[in-house]
Design a protein around this motif. Structure first.
Motif, short mmCIF file in Angstrom:
data_model
loop_
_atom_site.label_atom_id
_atom_site.label_comp_id
_atom_site.label_asym_id
_atom_site.label_seq_id
_atom_site.Cartn_x
_atom_site.Cartn_y
_atom_site.Cartn_z
N GLY A 87 82.74 -45.86 -61.37
CA GLY A 87 82.34 -44.49 -61.74
C GLY A 87 82.51 -44.25 -63.23
N GLN A 88 83.61 -44.73 -63.77
CA GLN A 88 83.86 -44.56 -65.21
C GLN A 88 82.77 -45.25 -66.03
OE1 GLN A 88 87.82 -46.09 -65.69
NE2 GLN A 88 88.78 -44.32 -64.71
N LYS A 89 82.35 -46.44 -65.56
CA LYS A 89 81.31 -47.18 -66.28
C LYS A 89 80.00 -46.38 -66.28
CE LYS A 89 78.28 -50.39 -64.99
NZ LYS A 89 77.60 -51.45 -64.30
N VAL A 90 79.67 -45.82 -65.12
CA VAL A 90 78.41 -45.06 -65.02
C VAL A 90 78.49 -43.80 -65.90
CG1 VAL A 90 76.86 -43.84 -63.45
CG2 VAL A 90 77.99 -45.93 -62.68
N PHE A 91 79.64 -43.13 -65.89
CA PHE A 91 79.75 -41.90 -66.69
C PHE A 91 79.77 -42.23 -68.18
CE2 PHE A 91 81.74 -38.92 -63.23
CZ PHE A 91 80.67 -39.19 -62.42
N ASN A 92 80.34 -43.37 -68.55
CA ASN A 92 80.26 -43.80 -69.96
C ASN A 92 78.81 -44.02 -70.37
OD1 ASN A 92 82.99 -43.76 -70.34
ND2 ASN A 92 83.29 -45.96 -70.14
N LYS A 93 78.03 -44.53 -69.42
CA LYS A 93 76.61 -44.78 -69.71
C LYS A 93 75.90 -43.46 -70.00
CE LYS A 93 74.85 -48.62 -67.58
NZ LYS A 93 74.20 -49.38 -66.48
N ILE A 94 76.28 -42.40 -69.28
CA ILE A 94 75.68 -41.08 -69.57
C ILE A 94 76.09 -40.65 -70.97
CG2 ILE A 94 75.74 -38.61 -68.98
CD1 ILE A 94 76.26 -39.44 -66.07
N GLU A 95 77.37 -40.77 -71.26
CA GLU A 95 77.87 -40.32 -72.57
C GLU A 95 77.20 -41.09 -73.70
OE1 GLU A 95 82.11 -38.68 -73.38
OE2 GLU A 95 82.17 -40.84 -73.62
N GLN A 96 76.94 -42.38 -73.44
CA GLN A 96 76.38 -43.23 -74.51
C GLN A 96 74.86 -43.34 -74.47
OE1 GLN A 96 78.82 -46.72 -74.04
NE2 GLN A 96 80.62 -45.53 -74.61
N LEU A 97 74.24 -42.64 -73.55
CA LEU A 97 72.78 -42.65 -73.51
C LEU A 97 72.26 -42.20 -74.88
CD1 LEU A 97 71.09 -43.25 -70.92
CD2 LEU A 97 70.71 -40.79 -70.74
N PRO A 98 71.22 -42.86 -75.41
CA PRO A 98 70.75 -42.42 -76.73
C PRO A 98 70.26 -40.97 -76.73
CG PRO A 98 69.45 -44.31 -75.90
CD PRO A 98 70.52 -44.04 -74.90
N GLN A 99 69.67 -40.54 -75.62
CA GLN A 99 69.13 -39.18 -75.56
C GLN A 99 70.26 -38.17 -75.29
OE1 GLN A 99 68.17 -41.79 -73.62
NE2 GLN A 99 65.95 -41.87 -73.42
N PRO A 100 70.12 -36.93 -75.83
CA PRO A 100 71.07 -35.88 -75.46
C PRO A 100 70.94 -35.55 -73.97
CG PRO A 100 69.71 -35.22 -77.33
CD PRO A 100 69.11 -36.48 -76.80
N VAL A 101 72.07 -35.31 -73.33
CA VAL A 101 72.10 -35.03 -71.89
C VAL A 101 72.73 -33.66 -71.65
CG1 VAL A 101 72.85 -35.84 -69.62
CG2 VAL A 101 72.42 -37.51 -71.45
N ILE A 102 72.02 -32.83 -70.90
CA ILE A 102 72.50 -31.47 -70.58
C ILE A 102 72.82 -31.42 -69.09
CG2 ILE A 102 71.86 -29.02 -70.48
CD1 ILE A 102 69.73 -29.71 -72.70
N ALA A 103 74.02 -30.96 -68.74
CA ALA A 103 74.32 -30.71 -67.33
C ALA A 103 73.93 -29.27 -67.04
CB ALA A 103 75.81 -30.92 -67.06
N ALA A 104 73.07 -29.07 -66.05
CA ALA A 104 72.73 -27.72 -65.59
C ALA A 104 73.52 -27.53 -64.30
CB ALA A 104 71.22 -27.59 -65.36
N VAL A 105 74.67 -26.87 -64.42
CA VAL A 105 75.64 -26.84 -63.31
C VAL A 105 75.31 -25.64 -62.41
CG1 VAL A 105 78.07 -26.82 -62.68
CG2 VAL A 105 77.35 -27.93 -64.80
#
Ligand code: CO8
Length: 261
Positions: A87-105
């Protein structure tokens, strides 16, 4: 585009919209969903037509109600550790994605759901959203980097309070402590997330990506190394057409026409 059992994905005019889709379990993260997310993130990272990403949950009740408790119940210590590491690896991938990522909670963001939102660059919450790290009520601690990202976002004292009590807080409180960037009416959530994505997409794309990298990398460095990294990234901007266009447009008193080059 690959079909996923637990996710929906659409590229809507440059905005990649990921919808976590296990409504029968309030979008709880099971191994299958995390594996699908892992693969989808690789596809998105290599797709320049996706300029920004929005992550949301299906339905009105939950963003993600945590890691799947029925899957975790029988785990051994080693399996628990490996599950956390994945899970940590997958979430790091989100953080390091080149594109900005917005969580719509859009609803409950509990445990792994709060940790997922925190791995995104920006968080917009519906006024119905609820946040918390209730792991201690289950006999565990946060395992998808919540102990680390929560304290970095809201400070040690507030993070410890949430992690020690397992309390669930509403969107306004999450905003007050800096866990989310903005709160909107539930009916406006996706429009608000899209408006933010579109504003970011109207800016110089390479500069936005470099800005993301500079903040992320700098957070793990001492100040001197962080500002040295910033100078390198700043210099790189001058090798882009967008820098010439942005500054020429300013001098010519017109709107810049960026091409992400
Ligand atoms: N896992 C599995 N199923 C879930 C989960 C979950 N996290 N959350 C909800 N569900 C299921 C329910 O079991 C229920 O299923 P069913 O209809 O088959 O009985 C369905 O979703 C609807 O849920 P409720 O009936 O409970 O809905 P309520 O409106 O009554 O309550 C709550 C909503 C308050 C969100 C409640 O569902 C709840 O408390 N959920 C659990 C929240 C939680 O504790 N999350 C943290 C989990 S731990 C975690 O995320 C650790 C992350 C790191 C893992 C590291 C790997 C080792």
């Amino acid at each position: 585009m690959t079909q996923y059992a637990n996710l929906l994905f659409a590229n809507d005019a440059g905005i990649g919209i990921i919808t976590l889709n296990r409504p029968q379990a309030l979008n709880a993260l099971n191994q299958a969903m995390l594996q699908e997310l892992d693969s989808l993130l690789d596809v998105i990272a290599g797709d320049d037509t996706v300029q920004t990403v929005i992550i949301t949950g299906t339905g009105e009740k939950a963003f993600v109600a945590g890691a799947d408790i029925t899957e975790m119940l029988p785990l051994s210590a080693l399996e628990g550790r490996n599950w956390a590491k994945f899970g940590q690896k997958v979430f790091n991938k989100i953080e390091q994605l080149p594109q900005p990522v917005i969580a719509a909670v859009n609803g409950f963001a509990l445990g792994g759901g709060c940790e997922l939102a925190m791995a995104c660059d920006l968080r917009i919450a519906s006024d119905k959203a609820k946040f918390g790290q209730p792991e201690v009520t289950l006999g565990i601690v946060p395992g998808f980097a919540g102990t680390q990202r929560l304290s970095r976002l809201v400070g040690k004292g507030r993070a410890k309070e949430l992690i020690f009590t397992g309390d669930i807080i509403d969107a306004q409180e999450a905003y007050r402590i800096g866990l989310v960037n903005k709160v909107t009416a539930s009916s406006d959530l996706m429009a608000s997330a899209r408006a933010l994505a579109e504003k970011i997409m109207s800016r110089a794309g390479i500069a936005v990506r470099l800005g993301k990298a500079a903040v992320n990398e700098g957070m793990d460095m001492d100040l001197e190394s962080g500002i040295a990294y910033e100078a390198e990234v700043f210099g790189l901007c001058f090798a882009t057409k967008d820098q010439k266009e942005g500054m020429t447009a300013f001098v010519e008193k017109r709107k810049a026409r960026f091409t992400a080059q």
